[in-house]
Design an enzyme around this catalytic site. Structure first.
Site, short mmCIF file in Angstrom:
data_model
loop_
_atom_site.label_atom_id
_atom_site.label_comp_id
_atom_site.label_asym_id
_atom_site.label_seq_id
_atom_site.Cartn_x
_atom_site.Cartn_y
_atom_site.Cartn_z
N HIS A 208 67.56 21.41 201.13
CA HIS A 208 67.65 20.48 200.00
C HIS A 208 68.78 20.84 199.04
O HIS A 208 69.16 20.02 198.19
CB HIS A 208 66.31 20.39 199.26
N ASP A 238 63.29 23.13 205.66
CA ASP A 238 64.08 23.29 204.44
C ASP A 238 65.08 24.45 204.56
O ASP A 238 65.30 25.19 203.60
CB ASP A 238 63.17 23.50 203.23
N SER A 315 66.78 28.41 194.66
CA SER A 315 66.57 27.88 196.01
C SER A 315 67.70 28.32 196.94
O SER A 315 68.88 28.17 196.63
CB SER A 315 66.51 26.36 195.99
N LEU A 370 58.04 12.07 219.01
CA LEU A 370 57.49 10.92 219.73
C LEU A 370 58.59 10.06 220.32
O LEU A 370 58.42 9.46 221.39
CB LEU A 370 56.62 10.07 218.80
#
Length: 477
Positions: A208, A238, A315, A370
């Site tokens: 992010h 992340d 972060s 999927l």
């Protein structure tokens, strides 16, 4: 009373008194005095016959009677005299030194006073004494917080993110023109030097932090700056990776996050608030392990919870153990008035596995999917009516229901009866109360594994459900 006991040494005559005679007091008169004088008898010592002088044989020098000498007494007297001399000399030296020091101190004080007077400041002055260097190891040889910081700070970097400015934008209905799209700094974060290969150094950070950037710079602890390129990022974990054209930098050492224990000490290093506070150090303990934390992309990461201060800008920075090994990548913080001291980090094993795959493949290899594109049920006007119908079918709070838009040609669902606008309401019997349920379930699977999907379809103005098997394929996104 004092006068009674102290006559100041005066004689009876000086005190104007007469010595009593025969026990009776006679007042002093001239006649009595003369009689008294006549009656006095004076003492005369008896005459002793003189001994004839003795002469030596030659008769030249008078010979006094010889006394036997006491040599022991003589030596004692000499010894006492010597000790007395030494003692007097010592006292003299001591007094001299004290006098010298006193004079010296007085001289120094006088000089300082004169200087103070010259500077116009007669107040007392203080001095700064150098303190001992902070201990880098404890008595057992283990690193302290200062030791960890010293060992690792050159592996910690700051990241500046730039985004492309649009050529034209509106601000309160007023247009603001621009001749060309320019890159402007849009955010700052932290990173860790993780590896070096083929003339490049790789920086691990959070997805992010860099996901919306068009260009980047990396700033080392010594303030040296490098332009960086995007290698890739993975929103699910992340984790993201940048590269710079440099070699010889200090690569961090990564520890096994499976060895972490609750309660152990840890150190967080990063840039809270940006590069102004680059490589700030905070300390705490590991509060919990495998804590599910919802990320910005709707995925529950199993994180390390710590009480070390982690703020915006931290972060992408490192969480170290007390051996100076990276055990996590700081990712987020619960920022609320109800919470304090709850920071989270992606475990080092997850972070390194993801980063290595991004460097090697450009995506996270071995991840299952999927093979569809979808929209969330909440984006449709009929969402509430459909949710009520699903609840009647036993699927309560199915807000994470996925409405299928397209099916990839490689998807196993391509060979099934699944159609556009069919809805996936559960996977392996677990209702999709949020999209996180699907993402979390797929994260535990590998390509080739099979899952059971519960499908809801609206037909003839009614809702019916059925199940379908789906073999998962590899995600290369």
């Amino acid at each position: 009373m004092d006068d009674y006991f102290n006559n100041s040494g005066n004689t009876p005559e000086q005190n104007n008194q007469e010595t009593p005679i025969g026990g009776y007091y006679v007042p002093p008169t001239q006649q009595n005095a003369e009689q008294y004088q006549a009656q006095q008898t004076y003492y005369k010592p008896p005459v002793t016959p003189q001994t004839p002088p003795q002469y030596e044989i030659n008769g030249s020098v008078p010979l006094q009677p010889k006394k036997k000498k006491n040599h022991t007494l003589t030596w004692i007297i000499v010894l006492i005299a010597v000790c007395a001399v030494i003692g007097v000399a010592g006292i003299a030296i001591s007094v001299g030194m004290q006098s010298f020091n006193s004079n010296s101190s007085s001289s120094n004080n006088t000089t300082q006073s004169q200087k103070a007077d010259e500077n116009g400041d007669d107040s007392a002055s203080a001095s700064v004494v150098g303190s001992n260097e902070a201990a880098k190891k404890d008595s057992d040889g283990n690193l302290t917080a200062a030791g960890v910081a010293e060992k690792t700070k050159n592996s910690c970097v700051g990241i500046t993110v730039y985004t492309q400015q649009s050529a034209y934008s509106y601000f309160y209905n007023y247009g603001q023109g621009s001749n060309s799209g320019e890159s402007v700094a849009s955010g700052e974060g932290s990173g860790v030097i993780m590896s070096e290969s083929n003339g490049k150094t790789y920086i691990i950070t959070c997805a992010h932090v860099i996901a919306d950037g068009s260009s980047f710079t990396v700033t080392l602890d010594n303030d040296k700056e490098y332009e960086a390129k995007l290698v890739g990022y993975d929103s699910q974990t992340d984790i993201g990776v940048l590269s710079i054209n440099a070699t010889g930098l200090q690569v961090a050492e990564f520890g096994d996050s499976k060895d972490i224990e609750v309660g152990e000490d840890c150190i967080a290093i990063g840039c809270p608030g940006g590069l102004t506070f680059k490589n700030s150090v905070t300390r705490g303990i590991v509060s919990a392990l495998d804590v599910p934390v919802s990320s910005q992309i709707g995925y529950n990461n199993e994180c390390i919870q710590v009480d070390a201060a982690i703020n915006p800008g931290n972060s992408g920075g490192a969480l170290f153990n007390m051996q100076g090994q990276v055990i996590g990548i700081n990712s987020s913080k619960i920022a609320s008035t109800e919470y304090e001291g709850m920071g989270f980090a992606v475990p080092s094993n997850t972070a390194i596995e993801t980063a290595n795959s991004l460097i090697k493949n450009g995506y996270v290899a071995g991840r299952a999917k999927l093979g569809i594109t979808y929209n969330t049920l909440a984006n449709y006007n009929s969402a509430n009516a459909i949710l009520n119908a699903l609840e009647n079918e036993g699927f309560k709070n199915a807000e994470g229901t996925m409405v299928i838009q397209e099916i990839d040609s490689e998807s196993d669902l391509k060979n099934s009866d699944i159609k556009q606008y069919d809805m996936i309401v559960a996977i392996d019997g677990k209702t999709l109360t949020s999209v996180d349920i699907m993402t979390s379930a797929l994260s535990k699977k590998k390509p080739g594994d099979t899952v059971t999907l519960t499908i809801a379809r609206i037909q003839n103005n009614s809702l019916k459900t059925f199940e379908v098997k789906c073999k998962l394929i590899e995600s290369k996104e």
